[in-house]
Design an enzyme around this catalytic site. Sequence first.
Site, PDB file in Angstrom:
ATOM      1  CE  LYS A 102       9.645   5.502 -27.497  1.00  0.00           C
ATOM      2  NZ  LYS A 102       9.211   5.909 -26.120  1.00  0.00           N
ATOM      3  CD  GLU A 135      15.795   6.550 -21.453  1.00  0.00           C
ATOM      4  OE1 GLU A 135      16.574   6.091 -22.500  1.00  0.00           O
ATOM      5  OE2 GLU A 135      15.764   6.738 -20.318  1.00  0.00           O
ATOM      6  NE  ARG A 155       4.088  11.861 -33.631  1.00  0.00           N
ATOM      7  CZ  ARG A 155       4.316  13.160 -32.850  1.00  0.00           C
ATOM      8  NH1 ARG A 155       3.782  14.102 -33.532  1.00  0.00           N
ATOM      9  NH2 ARG A 155       4.700  12.390 -31.241  1.00  0.00           N
TER      10      ARG A 155
END
Length: 323
Positions: A114, A198, A294
Site C-alpha cells: 500500500k 492514516e 486481481r
Amino acid sequence: MKKVLIANRGEIAVRVIRAVADLGMYSVAVYAKDDALSNHVRMADEAIALAAAGPAAYLNIEAIIAAAKQAGADAIHPGYGFLSERADFAQACEAAGITFVGPTAQQLNQFGDKGQAIALAKACGVPTMPSTQGDASLEEIIAFFDAQGRNGIVIKAVGGGGGRGMRVVVSREELPEAYARCKAEAQSAFGLSAVYGERLVVRARHVEVQVIGDGQQAIALGERDCTLQRRFQKLIEIAPSPLLSPVLRSQMMDAALKMAQQVGYRSLGTFEFLVEEDQNGKQLNVVFIEANPRLQVEHTVTEQVTGVDLVAVQLQVAQGKTL
C-alpha cells in the site's frame, strides 16, 4: 492459450471454468483432498488431485505448477484470494513457460504494497489520505497521531486487506497496544508485519473503480459503492453509486485511469477511494486509498450493469488481445 488450469476452488473456480468454455478453451481443475466432490471438480474438462487438504493445498506454488505441467496447461487463472496477488507465483508461472492470467509480477508487487501504491498516486497527482510512510515505527505512529488532532487515525497493514491488521485509534493511550496487535495480525495473515498510519475519516463513502488494462491502454468500467460495511467487511455493493456527485465521479475515473496508464496496467484491477462528507452529507473531496491487482469477489456487480464478461476479457487480455 488453449488449456487453462484454475488454481482455486468453489464459486470462482466454477465462474472461470464457464468463461474458459465460452471461449472454446479446455479447463483443468485442481482440488484439495476434502474438495473431491466439489462442483468445480465435476464441471472442469479435467481434474487433478493435490496432495493436501484445506487452503494449504491451493497455496502450494510448486504443486500448482506441477499440476499445470502434468495437464499440459499453457495458462493458470488464480481466481481471487489464495495465490492471486502473489508476485512470486506469477514469476513461477513465467519461469515454467505458463501464462499467468493476471497483472505482471511487478504490478502485483507495487499494488500489493500500500505504501508503494500511495507513492504512485502522489506521483500521478492523485489526492491521497495523509499518512505515515510504510513500515512505520511506533514512534512515527505516535507523532502522526499527535499531528492529526482529535479525530484519530487508522493503523493499517502495508500488505493487508479485508480489515485484517487494521485498527481505529482515537486515544493516544491505545496506540502501543493497537500497534502491536496490528503488526501481529498482519504477520499472521500476510506474512508481513509492516504497518502504517492514516488519518481517520469520520464520515465517508467507500467507492471503487473497476479497471481493465491490456498493458497499453486502460478502460474504466464504472464504480461500485461499498459504503455499507461491518467490521471493515463489505456487505452490499451498488453499481453505479447512487449518491456520488458527477464531478467527483469524473475525478475518480480520471485518477484510476491515470494510475493504470502510468504503470501500463495489464488485466483486471480495482482502485479504491474514499469520498469524504460533512455532517450534512455534502461531498467534500475524493482520495485514493489502495488498489487490488486481481479479479474482485464482487466483479459480478459490474458485469450485471455493463453486460461485460470480466473474466472472459481477462482471459483474452492474457492471450495478448487488445481492448
